[in-house]
Design a protein around this motif. Structure first.
Motif, PDB file in Angstrom:
ATOM      1  N   ILE A  88       9.359   6.928   2.465  1.00  0.00           N
ATOM      2  CA  ILE A  88       9.057   6.269   1.196  1.00  0.00           C
ATOM      3  C   ILE A  88       9.957   6.817   0.085  1.00  0.00           C
ATOM      4  O   ILE A  88      10.488   6.064  -0.740  1.00  0.00           O
ATOM      5  CB  ILE A  88       7.569   6.441   0.844  1.00  0.00           C
ATOM      6  N   HIS A  92      12.588   4.842  -2.377  1.00  0.00           N
ATOM      7  CA  HIS A  92      12.511   4.928  -3.836  1.00  0.00           C
ATOM      8  C   HIS A  92      13.793   5.449  -4.466  1.00  0.00           C
ATOM      9  O   HIS A  92      14.089   5.138  -5.625  1.00  0.00           O
ATOM     10  CB  HIS A  92      11.328   5.804  -4.250  1.00  0.00           C
ATOM     11  N   THR A 151      10.854  -0.492  -4.684  1.00  0.00           N
ATOM     12  CA  THR A 151       9.505  -0.399  -4.145  1.00  0.00           C
ATOM     13  C   THR A 151       9.237  -1.485  -3.106  1.00  0.00           C
ATOM     14  O   THR A 151       9.801  -2.574  -3.168  1.00  0.00           O
ATOM     15  CB  THR A 151       8.446  -0.507  -5.260  1.00  0.00           C
ATOM     16  N   HIS A 152       8.359  -1.171  -2.172  1.00  0.00           N
ATOM     17  CA  HIS A 152       7.956  -2.117  -1.139  1.00  0.00           C
ATOM     18  C   HIS A 152       6.958  -3.134  -1.694  1.00  0.00           C
ATOM     19  O   HIS A 152       7.012  -4.323  -1.379  1.00  0.00           O
ATOM     20  CB  HIS A 152       7.336  -1.347   0.034  1.00  0.00           C
ATOM     21  N   LEU A 155       2.677  -1.550   0.492  1.00  0.00           N
ATOM     22  CA  LEU A 155       2.926  -0.506   1.483  1.00  0.00           C
ATOM     23  C   LEU A 155       1.629   0.013   2.090  1.00  0.00           C
ATOM     24  O   LEU A 155       1.310   1.209   2.025  1.00  0.00           O
ATOM     25  CB  LEU A 155       3.731   0.627   0.853  1.00  0.00           C
ATOM     26  N   ASP A 184       3.462   2.393  -4.802  1.00  0.00           N
ATOM     27  CA  ASP A 184       3.659   2.447  -3.346  1.00  0.00           C
ATOM     28  C   ASP A 184       2.892   3.608  -2.730  1.00  0.00           C
ATOM     29  O   ASP A 184       2.234   3.461  -1.688  1.00  0.00           O
ATOM     30  CB  ASP A 184       5.144   2.602  -3.018  1.00  0.00           C
ATOM     31  N   THR A 187      -0.802   2.797  -2.713  1.00  0.00           N
ATOM     32  CA  THR A 187      -1.138   1.775  -1.716  1.00  0.00           C
ATOM     33  C   THR A 187      -1.155   2.379  -0.319  1.00  0.00           C
ATOM     34  O   THR A 187      -2.049   2.090   0.489  1.00  0.00           O
ATOM     35  CB  THR A 187      -0.123   0.620  -1.775  1.00  0.00           C
TER      36      THR A 187
END
Length: 250
Positions: A88, A92, A151-152, A155, A184, A187
């Motif tokens: 992650i 980012h 960002t996803h 996530l 993210d 989440t």
């Protein structure tokens, strides 16, 4: 012959699995555009795009398994959760994609949406007023200036695959874009607070990680999700899911 398995389906989109192929059906062409673009830009493993014929996108299945799902038992070692945190962080730190994502909504717009949703939750009798009011106060900490990151945007732990302690891929990029990195992280750890320290250890402590903001995103994301989930056939009242997350903030 391979069976067709419905992975998820609601009025907006559906995902089917046929053998080692996932078929994503989405009437919103823009979401598929975002997904394909984000997977091409992300510096982390993503599914191979096999073909695309709107409204369908076909991608290859990923090796490994997920760390679990919201409302289910968490699996994997501390090292696996830390490896996810490191992946992650790599995302980012990548160059920004060209457009805002779900995690990049403006503070003003998000606050207005949250206030409207809180009112509906109470007036429709979906949640007790004290539970909503307290979590709205907790959520306030997320409504602050943030530095944009890649960002996803969705996530969930069910979207990150690992083989042992190695991340083999991240799926479902339709909400990706510029946004708040802590969204993210929140989440990913929603409903699995016990693994937040592991994720942060992998993510790195060389930057300012405000855990109160992550906690605030847990409340905010859950408040915004409850009514949508009910209306689309899901159960946010199931053990360990969004309503339990809100209760845990009390």
């Amino acid at each position: 012959m391979d069976e067709v398995t419905v992975v998820v389906a609601h009025s907006e989109r559906a995902t089917l699995r046929v053998g080692d192929v996932f078929l994503k059906v989405d009437a919103d062409q823009a979401r598929l555009d975002v997904e394909v673009e984000a997977m091409s830009l992300a510096p982390v493993p993503t599914p191979e795009v096999l073909w695309r014929k709107p409204p369908v996108l076909a991608v290859a299945a990923l090796p490994g398994t997920t760390l679990g799902r919201l409302g289910g038992p968490s699996t994997g070692s501390s090292a696996a959760w830390a490896a996810a945190g490191a992946a992650i962080r790599k995302l980012h730190d990548a160059p920004l994609p060209p457009r805002p994502g779900r995690a990049g909504r403006s503070i003003v717009a998000l606050a207005a949406e949250l206030d409207d949703e809180c009112e509906l939750l109470v007036t429709n009798g979906l949640l007790p007023a004290d539970l909503v009011t307290h979590n709205r106060q907790v959520a306030e900490a997320a409504l602050r200036p943030w530095t944009p990151a890649f960002t996803h945007g969705d996530l969930q732990i069910a979207h990150v695959f690992l083989d042992g302690d190695e991340v083999t891929g991240i799926i479902d990029w339709s909400e990706a874009g510029q946004g708040d990195a802590l969204y993210d992280l929140a989440t990913f750890t929603l409903g699995h607070e016990e693994h937040l320290d592991d994720v942060v250890a992998g993510y790195g402590t060389d930057i300012d990680l405000d855990l109160d903001v992550i906690h605030a995103w847990w409340s905010l994301r859950s408040l915004l999700a409850v009514r949508w989930l009910i209306e689309h056939g899901f159960d946010p009242f199931a053990p360990g899911c969004e309503v339990d997350v809100l209760r845990s903030r009390m």
